[in-house]
Design a protein around this motif. Structure first.
Motif, short mmCIF file in Angstrom:
data_model
loop_
_atom_site.label_atom_id
_atom_site.label_comp_id
_atom_site.label_asym_id
_atom_site.label_seq_id
_atom_site.Cartn_x
_atom_site.Cartn_y
_atom_site.Cartn_z
N ASP A 353 18.35 5.68 12.38
CA ASP A 353 19.03 5.66 13.56
C ASP A 353 17.68 5.66 14.64
N PHE A 354 17.22 4.63 15.05
CA PHE A 354 16.09 4.70 15.92
C PHE A 354 16.37 4.44 17.68
N ALA A 358 14.64 0.36 22.13
CA ALA A 358 13.78 -0.35 21.12
C ALA A 358 13.29 0.69 19.96
N PRO A 359 13.41 0.39 18.83
CA PRO A 359 13.71 -0.99 18.13
C PRO A 359 15.09 -1.02 17.90
N GLY A 360 16.02 -0.04 18.12
CA GLY A 360 17.38 0.13 17.70
C GLY A 360 17.16 0.52 16.10
N ASN A 361 18.60 0.47 15.48
CA ASN A 361 18.62 0.97 14.17
C ASN A 361 18.18 -0.06 13.27
N LEU A 362 17.36 0.20 12.22
CA LEU A 362 16.93 -0.72 11.17
C LEU A 362 17.21 -0.31 9.97
N ARG A 363 16.84 -1.26 9.08
CA ARG A 363 16.95 -1.10 7.60
C ARG A 363 15.14 -0.75 7.27
N ALA A 364 14.94 0.47 6.96
CA ALA A 364 13.67 0.90 6.82
C ALA A 364 13.28 1.53 5.49
N ASP A 365 14.29 2.06 4.84
CA ASP A 365 14.08 2.89 3.55
C ASP A 365 14.88 2.10 2.40
N TYR A 366 13.78 2.14 1.21
CA TYR A 366 14.40 1.04 0.22
C TYR A 366 14.13 1.91 -1.27
N VAL A 367 15.23 1.31 -1.97
CA VAL A 367 15.17 1.72 -3.57
C VAL A 367 15.35 0.34 -4.29
N LEU A 368 14.27 0.12 -5.01
CA LEU A 368 14.19 -1.59 -5.29
C LEU A 368 13.72 -1.33 -6.63
N GLY A 394 24.63 13.56 12.32
CA GLY A 394 24.79 13.67 13.61
C GLY A 394 24.09 12.48 14.58
N VAL A 395 24.00 13.03 15.75
CA VAL A 395 23.12 11.89 16.81
C VAL A 395 22.01 12.69 17.29
N TYR A 396 21.20 11.88 18.19
CA TYR A 396 20.15 12.45 18.58
C TYR A 396 20.18 13.84 19.58
N PRO A 397 19.63 14.88 19.40
CA PRO A 397 18.59 15.39 18.56
C PRO A 397 19.20 15.55 17.30
N PHE A 398 18.62 14.88 16.06
CA PHE A 398 19.42 15.02 14.79
C PHE A 398 19.21 16.36 14.30
N PRO A 399 20.19 16.83 13.49
CA PRO A 399 20.22 18.05 12.73
C PRO A 399 19.31 17.97 11.28
N SER A 400 19.09 16.57 11.11
CA SER A 400 18.54 16.49 9.89
C SER A 400 17.20 15.53 9.99
N SER A 401 17.60 14.29 10.14
CA SER A 401 16.47 13.16 10.26
C SER A 401 17.00 12.12 11.01
N ASP A 402 16.11 11.28 11.57
CA ASP A 402 16.62 9.90 12.07
C ASP A 402 16.85 9.00 10.87
N HIS A 403 16.18 9.28 9.77
CA HIS A 403 16.58 8.54 8.61
C HIS A 403 17.71 9.04 7.69
N ARG A 404 18.21 8.07 6.77
CA ARG A 404 19.17 8.36 6.16
C ARG A 404 19.02 8.13 4.56
N LEU A 405 19.45 9.05 3.58
CA LEU A 405 19.07 9.15 2.15
C LEU A 405 19.55 7.78 1.67
N VAL A 406 18.91 7.07 0.83
CA VAL A 406 19.30 5.95 0.42
C VAL A 406 19.33 5.86 -1.31
N TRP A 407 20.52 5.91 -1.96
CA TRP A 407 20.48 6.09 -3.58
C TRP A 407 21.00 4.70 -4.02
#
Length: 414
Positions: A353-354, A358-368, A394-407
């Motif tokens: 959640d950027f 700019a740049p907006g929300n993106l796919r940045a984190d990967y499990v490949l 949450g929303v900015y300012p985030f209680p955790s991170s601007d990234h999300r856990l990917v599983w």
């Protein structure tokens, strides 16, 4: 106990097997492991949890009690997704594994928000290039010093580091790290070009190229013994392709940091140039099972990365893209608007959640995973606002991170 090695640190504990994760809502962002999970089912995750701090010692201070609000929130997200193996990005490196020990003891092994505790008997941490002084003016601003002239951006050594946590044994003797691998030693490297000169690829002087490292943090091959079958955790966190100029030194580095894994898992001549920190050469042994994990800072269609940066992995013949999604990402894109409205990619795949401008929300984190590992399920922990668990993201300012856990859930055959 802890075992200290020159390049790496492996931490093990005598803790019992981890407790099962709490039952979660049916939303993809908070799905629980399959009911038939057994010794051959493996949940692997990556999480940029933003536990980096602004000064050395601050992370240890924050984790020394169980009272830090951000640490409790990211720990609860890990507890509720309950991965068997998880890579933590932006977790400051502290020698002797002190920070990761404190995080496990004071946060993960203590119930957060009613979630069941989770225990990781095995952990791997090692030094990062972030904050390590290069001795050169790498950003060409006429001054030597500061985070931008370090081998990887950082205000102190180890800032924005990494850690791998595992419920399964880490094969310590076979771990490979690539912290010191030089960028110039990658054949066909996209070395940045000074646009003010006629010479190609000349942003860095020859003296600088003799020391500039490829990894902005590090690249790790961490083998994990999953009931007798070795799965190689290939962990990294390429630099963001921004915070530079027309020379695009961060964009080209991001591309080549991602390319490193594409070459590493390709047998034959493609990986022969690779040398690890112990001096061993070559890539991954053909036929090996692996999972590439990390915040790659590259979206397939949007953002500032080079056009084919992440496609080097997503289009690789040995790699499966499980395409994890969440309903929360779709909702966030619509509610936030801004740059998201012009994106080409499906917001369901977003993991970060950027800024809306700019740049907006993106796919940045990967499990490949490698293709021999069967994908059973996949998701992104990004609940919709109607879900009580959305308070964790949450929303900015985030209680955790601007990234999300990917599983991703995998079937590993013995």
């Amino acid at each position: 106990m802890s075992t200290r090695r020159p390049i790496r640190i492996l931490i093990t504990t005598t803790a019992a097997a981890a407790l099962a994760g709490a039952a979660l809502s049916a939303a993809p962002a908070s799905a629980a492991p399959p009911d038939d999970a057994g010794t051959e089912t493996l949940r692997v995750a990556t999480y940029n949890l933003s536990l980096n701090r602004n000064a050395p010692g601050q992370l240890v201070a924050d984790l020394s009690t169980g009272a830090n609000a951000q640490a409790r929130t990211v720990a609860q997200i890990i507890q509720r997704t309950n991965p068997d193996i998880v890579l933590l990005n932006e977790f400051d490196y502290v020698p002797d594994g002190l920070a990761v020990d404190l995080f496990r003891t004071n946060y993960l092994e203590v119930s957060q928000g009613g979630a069941d505790p989770v225990e990781y008997p095995y952990a791997f941490v090692a030094p990062s290039n972030t904050g390590v002084a290069s001795g050169f003016d790498l950003n060409n601003n006429g001054v030597i010093g500061g985070g931008d002239d370090a081998f990887g951006f950082g205000l102190f050594e180890g800032q924005y580091g990494m850690a791998v946590l595992s419920k399964h044994p880490i094969v310590e003797d076979d771990v490979r790290t690539f912290q010191h691998f030089l960028w110039k030693d990658m054949p066909g490297a996209l070395l940045p070009d000074d646009p003010n000169t006629d010479e190609p690829a000349d942003w860095y002087s020859q003296e600088e190229l003799d020391v500039v490292r490829l990894s902005s943090k590090s690249h790790w091959d961490v083998p994990v013994d999953v009931d007798g079958r070795t799965v190689h955790v290939l962990a990294s966190h390429p630099t963001p392709p921004t915070f530079d100029g027309p020379e695009d030194r961060n964009g080209t580095r991001n591309h080549d940091e991602i390319r490193f894994w594409a070459d590493y898992v390709t047998s034959g001549t493609a990986s022969r140039y690779i040398t690890d920190d112990a001096g061993s050469t070559g890539g991954l042994k053909p036929g090996s099972s692996f999972v590439i994990l990390g915040d790659q800072n590259a979206d397939p269609l949007d953002g500032d990365s080079t056009e084919d940066a992440i496609l080097q992995l997503l289009g690789h013949p040995r790699i499966t893209d499980p395409l994890p999604t969440s309903e929360g990402a779709v909702e966030a894109s619509a509610l936030q608007g801004g740059a998201n409205l012009a994106h080409e990619g499906d917001p369901a795949y977003d993991t970060a959640d950027f800024a809306d401008t700019a740049p907006g929300n993106l796919r940045a984190d990967y499990v490949l995973p490698s293709r021999d590992l069967r994908v059973l399920d996949a998701g992104v922990f990004w609940p919709v606002q109607a879900d009580p668990l959305s308070a964790l993201t949450g929303v900015y300012p985030f209680p955790s991170s601007d990234h999300r856990l990917v599983w991703v859930d995998l079937r590993v055959h013995g």
